[in-house]
Write a protein that holds these residues in place. Structure first.
Motif, short mmCIF file in Angstrom:
data_model
loop_
_atom_site.label_atom_id
_atom_site.label_comp_id
_atom_site.label_asym_id
_atom_site.label_seq_id
_atom_site.Cartn_x
_atom_site.Cartn_y
_atom_site.Cartn_z
N VAL A 175 -8.76 -7.28 10.88
CA VAL A 175 -7.97 -6.18 11.44
C VAL A 175 -6.56 -6.70 11.72
N VAL A 176 -5.56 -5.97 11.24
CA VAL A 176 -4.16 -6.37 11.45
C VAL A 176 -3.42 -5.20 12.08
N THR A 177 -2.67 -5.47 13.14
CA THR A 177 -1.87 -4.40 13.75
C THR A 177 -0.45 -4.45 13.19
N THR A 178 0.09 -3.27 12.87
CA THR A 178 1.42 -3.21 12.24
C THR A 178 2.26 -2.06 12.79
N ALA A 179 3.56 -2.20 12.61
CA ALA A 179 4.47 -1.05 12.72
C ALA A 179 5.26 -1.10 11.41
N ALA A 180 4.69 -0.48 10.39
CA ALA A 180 5.17 -0.71 9.01
C ALA A 180 6.62 -0.30 8.81
N ARG A 181 7.07 0.72 9.54
CA ARG A 181 8.42 1.21 9.31
C ARG A 181 9.45 0.13 9.66
#
Ligand code: GTP
Ligand code: MG
Length: 281
Positions: A175-181
């Motif tokens: 599981v990876v947490t991202t804020a892709a923008r």
């Protein structure tokens, strides 16, 4: 796509020096995909940031925007990471693999029959519980999954925290947490994709308990018949379960003989059999 974007410009020189590239040793390949080592599918509920992730990794300009249902056909691009070349496929958003709309069927069929090496499920951190429905369905059909919990900046704004380690333990996949923008977490996402693709990390996904004996024997019988009709069809067991559950679109595909169209002996054959625009559209 509802409205056609112009042809994407090839990735610029600047891409090779951007922060994601430096942090993760990423090379964006745009649509330049002669040969590839691994194929990655981007799945997830509508409006979770799949195309944003796709654009960040490929340098392409798949349409993004703040309403669901923008991507309606699959788009393909590429990137290189740690000497390996990856083809990545951006799929229309889907709430479930039991869906019936055309764009959702495109996503469902690719996840089920396209045989990606890694399926990245992009989930909305602010609506995680609802998004997990699709995650659990995908885990029923493939081991090779990475869960990308995106929109973490939004989650933080709402005071929502995500225990990604516990989630990874419970689900049995990275599981990876991202804020892709803003590119946050993308180096970690790339690493997780590479680890699953190359087999350095072996997933042990959470699965539902075994079926009761009566269902099991009915399933086995049906799976044998499906295999006789469609040799080599991936996920025949899932198809059998859908048939037993009364899924009309599956029954129709079986009756019409179109289920075989979804069987993909080799991934390149799938591409030939399902020509779609392979650039941002
Ligand atoms: N705040 C914030 N916005 C994001 C993030 N990732 C994507 N977005 C925005 O969320 C919206 C939806 O992103 P898309 O990439 O179009 O989502 P999608 O999953 O491809 O959507 P469909 O193709 O319609 O299923 C866009 O306005 C993006 O700019 C993020 O991490 N944080
Ligand atoms: Mg999209």
């Amino acid at each position: 796509m509802k409205s056609a974007d112009p042809m994407p410009a090839p990735p610029k020189e600047a891409c090779a020096t951007c922060s994601i590239y430096r942090a993760a040793n990423l090379k964006k390949l745009g649509v330049n995909l002669d040969a590839w080592d691994y194929m990655v599918a981007l799945a997830g509920n509508p409006n979770t940031g799949k195309s944003t992730v796709f654009n960040a990794l490929t340098g392409l300009r798949q349409h993004t925007g703040n309403w669901p249902g923008k991507t309606v056909t699959r788009a393909e691009g590429g990137f290189a990471y740690e000497e390996q070349r990856y083809k990545i496929v951006d799929l229309p958003g889907t709430y479930s693999l039991l869906s019936t709309s055309l764009d959702e069927e495109i996503a469902r069929d690719f996840i089920l029959f396209g045989q990606p090496d890694v399926t990245v499920v992009v989930a909305d951190a602010t609506r995680l519980e609802r998004n997990l429905n699709l995650v659990l369905q995908v885990l029923e059909i493939t081991d090779r999954v990475v869960l990308c919990v995106n929109l973490m900046d939004e989650a933080r704004r709402h005071g929502v925290q995500v225990d990604d380690r516990q989630l990874a333990r419970d689900l049995g996949v990275p599981v990876v947490t991202t804020a892709a923008r803003s590119g946050e977490g993308l180096p970690e996402l790339l690493r997780a994709i590479a680890e699953v693709a190359t087999g350095r990390v072996v997933c042990r996904p959470h699965r539902l308990e075994d079926e009761p004996p009566a269902l099991k024997s009915a399933l086995n019988e049906l799976v044998a018949q499906i295999h006789a009709l469609y040799p080599g069809l991936p996920n025949a067991r899932w198809v059998a379960l859908r048939l037993l559950g009364g899924d009309e679109s599956m029954a129709e595909a079986l009756r019409k003989g179109t289920l075989g169209n979804l069987a993909i002996p080799a991934r390149t054959d799938f591409d030939r059999a399902n020509p779609t625009v392979s650039t941002a559209s």
